[in-house]
Design a protein around this motif. Structure first.
Motif, short mmCIF file in Angstrom:
data_model
loop_
_atom_site.label_atom_id
_atom_site.label_comp_id
_atom_site.label_asym_id
_atom_site.label_seq_id
_atom_site.Cartn_x
_atom_site.Cartn_y
_atom_site.Cartn_z
N VAL A 20 24.39 13.85 -6.79
CA VAL A 20 23.81 12.94 -5.80
C VAL A 20 22.29 13.09 -5.77
N LYS A 21 21.80 14.33 -5.81
CA LYS A 21 20.36 14.55 -5.80
C LYS A 21 19.68 13.94 -7.02
N THR A 22 20.35 14.02 -8.16
CA THR A 22 19.80 13.41 -9.38
C THR A 22 19.69 11.91 -9.22
N HIS A 23 20.74 11.27 -8.67
CA HIS A 23 20.69 9.81 -8.44
C HIS A 23 19.59 9.47 -7.42
N LEU A 24 19.42 10.31 -6.39
CA LEU A 24 18.39 10.05 -5.39
C LEU A 24 17.01 10.07 -6.01
N LYS A 25 16.75 11.05 -6.88
CA LYS A 25 15.44 11.12 -7.53
C LYS A 25 15.16 9.86 -8.33
N SER A 26 16.18 9.38 -9.03
CA SER A 26 16.02 8.16 -9.82
C SER A 26 15.75 6.96 -8.92
N VAL A 27 16.49 6.87 -7.79
CA VAL A 27 16.28 5.76 -6.85
C VAL A 27 14.87 5.82 -6.27
N TYR A 28 14.43 7.00 -5.86
CA TYR A 28 13.08 7.14 -5.31
C TYR A 28 12.03 6.69 -6.31
N ARG A 29 12.22 7.10 -7.58
CA ARG A 29 11.21 6.75 -8.59
C ARG A 29 11.18 5.23 -8.82
N LYS A 30 12.37 4.62 -8.92
CA LYS A 30 12.41 3.18 -9.19
C LYS A 30 11.87 2.37 -8.02
N LEU A 31 12.07 2.87 -6.79
CA LEU A 31 11.58 2.13 -5.62
C LEU A 31 10.20 2.58 -5.20
N ALA A 32 9.64 3.59 -5.91
CA ALA A 32 8.28 4.10 -5.63
C ALA A 32 8.17 4.60 -4.20
N VAL A 33 9.15 5.41 -3.78
CA VAL A 33 9.13 6.03 -2.46
C VAL A 33 9.45 7.51 -2.64
N ASN A 34 9.31 8.28 -1.57
CA ASN A 34 9.68 9.69 -1.69
C ASN A 34 10.49 10.18 -0.49
N ARG A 35 11.00 9.25 0.34
CA ARG A 35 11.86 9.61 1.45
C ARG A 35 13.02 8.63 1.52
N ARG A 36 14.17 9.13 2.04
CA ARG A 36 15.36 8.29 2.05
C ARG A 36 15.22 7.09 2.98
N GLY A 37 14.53 7.28 4.12
CA GLY A 37 14.34 6.14 5.02
C GLY A 37 13.51 5.05 4.36
N ASP A 38 12.45 5.46 3.64
CA ASP A 38 11.63 4.48 2.93
C ASP A 38 12.44 3.79 1.84
N ALA A 39 13.34 4.54 1.18
CA ALA A 39 14.17 3.96 0.13
C ALA A 39 15.06 2.86 0.69
N VAL A 40 15.66 3.12 1.85
CA VAL A 40 16.54 2.12 2.46
C VAL A 40 15.74 0.88 2.86
N LEU A 66 0.81 -1.21 0.00
CA LEU A 66 0.00 0.00 0.00
C LEU A 66 0.85 1.27 0.00
N GLY A 67 1.98 1.24 0.68
CA GLY A 67 2.85 2.42 0.67
C GLY A 67 3.39 2.70 -0.72
N VAL A 81 25.10 5.30 -3.99
CA VAL A 81 24.39 6.32 -3.22
C VAL A 81 23.49 5.66 -2.17
N LEU A 82 22.78 4.61 -2.57
CA LEU A 82 21.85 3.94 -1.66
C LEU A 82 22.58 3.32 -0.47
N GLU A 83 23.73 2.71 -0.74
CA GLU A 83 24.51 2.11 0.35
C GLU A 83 24.94 3.17 1.37
N ARG A 84 25.26 4.36 0.90
CA ARG A 84 25.69 5.42 1.82
C ARG A 84 24.49 6.02 2.56
N LEU A 85 23.33 6.00 1.94
CA LEU A 85 22.11 6.39 2.67
C LEU A 85 21.88 5.46 3.84
#
Length: 881
Positions: A852-872, A602-603, A828-832
């Motif tokens: 780094v911000k560009t890579h983060l946006k791509s990671v968030y989109r691929k993982l369907a999240v919008n916060r770094r904690g949720d991404a991890v 659901l998230g 980037v994700l490993e360092r998060l």
């Protein structure tokens, strides 16, 4: 002891000592070590060439380098009078004497200004060859030497002087020496215009010497505009010092009203013959040009030798290869302004000539640009339509450029082609009222007696299918598609091959209209063909659109895995081509959100819906509107927000024809809400509006009927599903659970258990959890039995935790399709995960914070999240960390 210096040249004129002196370097001179080091190689070759345009910094570079040498340097600034051999060699000998490399009495001196004795040249060469310390002879402004006899004599001396002489020629033009031989033998050091150009970092340093502080990005823009031309940078800096806002001046200065213009007009243009000046002024309206195009503008036939000569002479004409040239950007700006003064009113005619030549030669983008610049909108629109390129207004690659180009088209342009372009422009912006009106106007003008109307009519057929799609009118789309099939036989095949985006767009619009009508098989056929369209980047948007529609079809048919794969493939295709994400409708994200709901993620579903909510509103496309309504309503239902789900279930668009699946899904949501609120009779009443021709809708209606206590009606609905339907696991699993609940209610536990086992097997492959969570209390005792519990363990029900591990009942199962992250995104994700800040990640990876911000946006989109904690957390669930 330095020998006495003769007083006069062979003509009896006194030697001008300033011609032997190294030019003084100004206080704002910037030593560029990379060029000095390159020029140092001249000490290892007999010949060096510093070749560049006026103001490129050649002389100051050579003087700065020569001033730092330990060996004797003879400097001579060549003048026009040196074209006579006797005068030239007298000055060369004088330069050698002035630096202490004196010629002996054996060499002598030229007595005749018009000639020189070969014995003198041989004696000079022999004497130089015997020197222990070689002498460096710098001939500045050697382009003034035009006598081929002198060049032959210079080559003779250079050849026979051996290691005793290093010759450095500083010139704007190519000398007549056989450079290819020196180059092949490794005996030539060359510094040319491209190397003389300032880099952005060097430009910053130069401006600082002038008292100006400019950031590197601003300096980069100035370097792009000046091509790193030294004089342009220096003159711009001097002018900027007198400005109230130097940085703004350097960004926006009018080249034609600057000291740069004075320099170029004096040093380059006015020194050219009249016919060359005329050519340069006329080609200034062109970005790039061939000799043939230049001839079309000048109405002459001699452009090729003139352009070749200008390029060879470094006269700010750049050769691009393949018989193509362009002017230096600043020179072009100045020439265009000069054109308007010297030949007022000619510029539109030059654009018109260019547009017609370019159209005959097949260069459509340039044709349109020059047609627009000439204000000839009927011609420009006609070229676009006749080329069958109307689809480029929708294809993503040039759509913004074309929309901007034709936005300047005024109401005075009245032709079928201009109305077609206006209609396309309006429909591309989903302005239905204006788009449809202009489309009707164009069609009224395209009568049977109009010449060459097939391309325009086929363009109209494309717009008709788009209009039908946006208005929800499938019959209109079918009529347009039939017309398009006939018209394709009338247009040249090479145009269809050249513009595959037209057919791909037409089929995608047709498939979308058929999907809206519930004609799933017909929609699938059209969309599959569109998704396989050739054309690379030109068809990427219709291919992506078709894939997303196919994903929605698979979802509606119950094939979650296929739907997810197609939706992700659409995203991957866009990323591969490099177009921005998402493209517009967001159907792919909506499908992924709906799949996530069925998997009880659901998230992730909410994150995907939030992403689509940021897309432009008011697109008037019923299919994505219905998809958004469906996904949103389903998520609200499972979260227990029945009333909100009913409100969200209706698509926020109007359509000419009602969609059977959209209205059925809306009715199912309403019925489920009534049931959740304890009104089973109201739920059953609403179900009367559900189309039983859609297996997915029939099964969901059956589940609601059963929950309302109407077992017979539920089984009748399941039995009414036609044999051979394409129903996937999301449909068959729900159907099996309905039958299992009915069997359990009738006391047939064995049948219920068998049906649930089949459902679990089918659902496990798709990670389909929602039907079991919605089934109710009757299912729990069955799932608790050993065989069924084993089938559910680990993905539907919690599995046994490993030793020392705490149970995680809400852990998400891995997705059917793996999430693919690039290597840098994983870094980037490993360092998060190590709780590093964005700045710390950037420093650790040696990249910028923006990267780094560009890579983060791509990671968030691929993982369907919008916060770094949720991404991890999501990455750990997917075993990416």
């Amino acid at each position: 002891m330095v020998p006495a210096v003769p007083y006069a040249d062979p003509q009896g004129d006194p030697f001008l000592r300033t011609r032997f002196a190294l030019p003084a370097r100004p206080a704002t001179f910037l030593r560029r070590q990379r060029l000095v080091q390159h020029l140092d190689q001249a000490l290892g070759t007999p010949l060096a060439l510093v070749n560049g345009p006026a103001g490129a910094g050649k002389t100051l570079l050579a003087a700065d380098w020569a001033a730092g040498l330990r060996q004797p340097v003879a400097w001579l600034t060549v003048e026009a009078g040196d074209r006579r051999p006797g005068v030239f060699w007298a000055y060369v000998l004088q330069a050698l004497r002035a630096c202490g490399a004196s010629a002996s009495d054996v060499v002598g001196a030229p007595a005749d200004a018009s000639r020189v004795d070969r014995k003198l040249l041989a004696a000079l060469a022999a004497e130089l060859n015997e020197r222990d310390r070689p002498v460096v002879l710098v001939l500045d402004e050697y382009d003034r030497m035009t006598d081929p006899e002198v060049t032959k004599q210079l080559e003779f001396v250079l050849h026979h002087a051996g290691r005793g002489l290093h010759l450095v020629l500083v010139t704007r033009t190519e000398p007549l020496l056989p450079l290819h031989r020196y180059r092949a033998a490794g005996e030539l050091t060359e510094i040319r215009a491209a190397e003389l150009a300032f880099t952005p970092e060097e430009a910053v340093a130069l401006l600082e010497l002038h008292g100006l502080s400019l950031p590197v990005p601003a300096a980069s823009a100035l370097v792009d505009r000046t091509r790193g031309w030294a004089a342009g940078l220096r003159l711009s800096a001097l002018a900027a010092l007198e400005s109230a806002d130097p940085e703004l001046y350097l960004k926006e200065f009018d080249a034609d009203r600057s000291t740069v213009a004075d320099f170029l007009l004096a040093e380059v243009l006015r020194g050219q013959p009249e016919e060359t000046q005329g050519l340069l002024l006329r080609v200034s309206v062109l970005e790039r040009f061939s000799p043939e195009l230049a001839n079309a503008l000048t109405l002459r036939t001699d452009a090729e030798p003139i352009l070749a000569g200008l390029h060879r002479d470094n006269a700010f004409v750049e050769y691009l290869g393949h018989s193509s040239y362009q002017l230096h950007p600043l020179f072009r700006e100045i020439l265009r302004a000069h054109l308007r003064v010297r030949l007022p009113g000619l510029e539109p005619e030059l654009h018109r000539r260019a547009a017609r030549w370019l159209r005959r030669s097949g260069f459509l983008p340039e044709t349109l640009a020059h047609g627009a610049a000439a204000g000839d909108w009927d011609f420009a629109a006609g070229a676009l339509v006749d080329d069958l390129a109307i689809g480029q207004l929708f294809s993503g690659l040039r759509s913004d450029d074309l929309t901007q180009l034709f936005s300047h088209m005024g109401p005075e342009a009245r032709s079928p082609a201009t109305d077609v372009v206006r209609a396309a422009r309006d429909l591309s912006r989903h302005d239905l009222d204006h788009g449809l009106a202009r489309l009707r106007l164009a069609q009224e003008q395209l009568t049977d007696d109009a010449p060459d109307l097939a391309a325009a009519q086929l363009s109209c057929a494309l717009l008709e299918t788009l209009a039908a799609r946006l208005t929800g009118c499938p019959p209109r789309a079918e009529r347009a598609a039939v017309a398009a099939d006939d018209l394709r036989q009338e247009v040249p095949a090479h145009l269809l091959d050249k513009h595959p985006e037209l057919t791909a767009l037409l089929l995608t619009h047709l498939g979308s209209a058929r999907l809206w009508a519930g004609r799933f098989e017909g929609a699938r056929a059209a969309l599959t063909t569109a998704a396989a369209a050739p054309g690379g980047a030109s068809t990427v948007l219709p291919r992506e659109d078709a894939l997303e529609h196919l994903a929605l079809l698979d979802y509606l048919d119950g094939w979650l895995g296929r739907a997810e794969r197609k939706a992700l493939a659409a995203v991957a295709e866009m990323e591969r081509v490099g177009l921005p994400q998402p493209s517009g409708s967001g159907i792919g994200q909506l499908v992924l959100a709906a799949v996530a709901v069925d998997r009880h993620e659901l998230g992730r579903a909410q994150a995907l819906l939030d992403e689509t909510a940021r897309l432009p509103a008011g697109t008037h496309d019923p299919v994505p509107a219905a998809g958004r309504a469906l996904a949103t309503a389903r998520l609200l239902l499972v979260r227990g927000k029945a009333r909100a789900a009913v409100d969200a279930a209706a698509p926020d668009v109007s359509a000419v024809v009602a969609s059977p699946w959209a209205t059925s899904r809306e009715a199912l949501v309403t019925a489920a809400a009534h049931l959740a609120e304890g009104r089973p009779d109201a739920a059953a009443e609403v179900l009367q509006g559900v189309s039983v021709d859609q297996p997915g809708c029939a099964v969901e209606a059956a589940a609601i009927q059963l929950a309302a206590g109407r077992t017979g009606a539920a089984i009748d609905l399941l039995d009414g599903i036609r044999a051979g339907s394409r129903a996937g696991p999301a449909v068959t699993v729900r159907a099996a659970l309905v039958r299992a609940q009915a069997a359990e209610g009738a006391g047939d536990t064995a049948t219920a258990r068998r049906l649930v086992a089949h459902a679990l097997l089918d659902a496990r492959r798709e990670r389909l959890r929602r039907p079991f969570l919605d089934a109710g209390a009757w299912l729990r005792p069955l799932l608790a039995t050993a065989p069924l519990h084993e089938l559910a363990a680990g993905w539907l029900a919690p599995g046994s935790p490993r030793h020392g591990e705490r149970p995680r009942p809400e852990a998400l199962p891995p997705p059917l399709v793996a999430v693919e992250l690039s290597g840098r995104e994983r870094d980037v994700l490993e360092r998060l995960a190590r709780m590093m800040s964005t700045e710390e990640v950037a420093a650790d990876l040696y990249v910028s914070v923006n990267t780094v911000k560009t890579h983060l946006k791509s990671v968030y989109r691929k993982l369907a999240v919008n916060r770094r904690g949720d991404a991890v957390r999501r990455a750990r669930d997917l075993r990416l960390l």
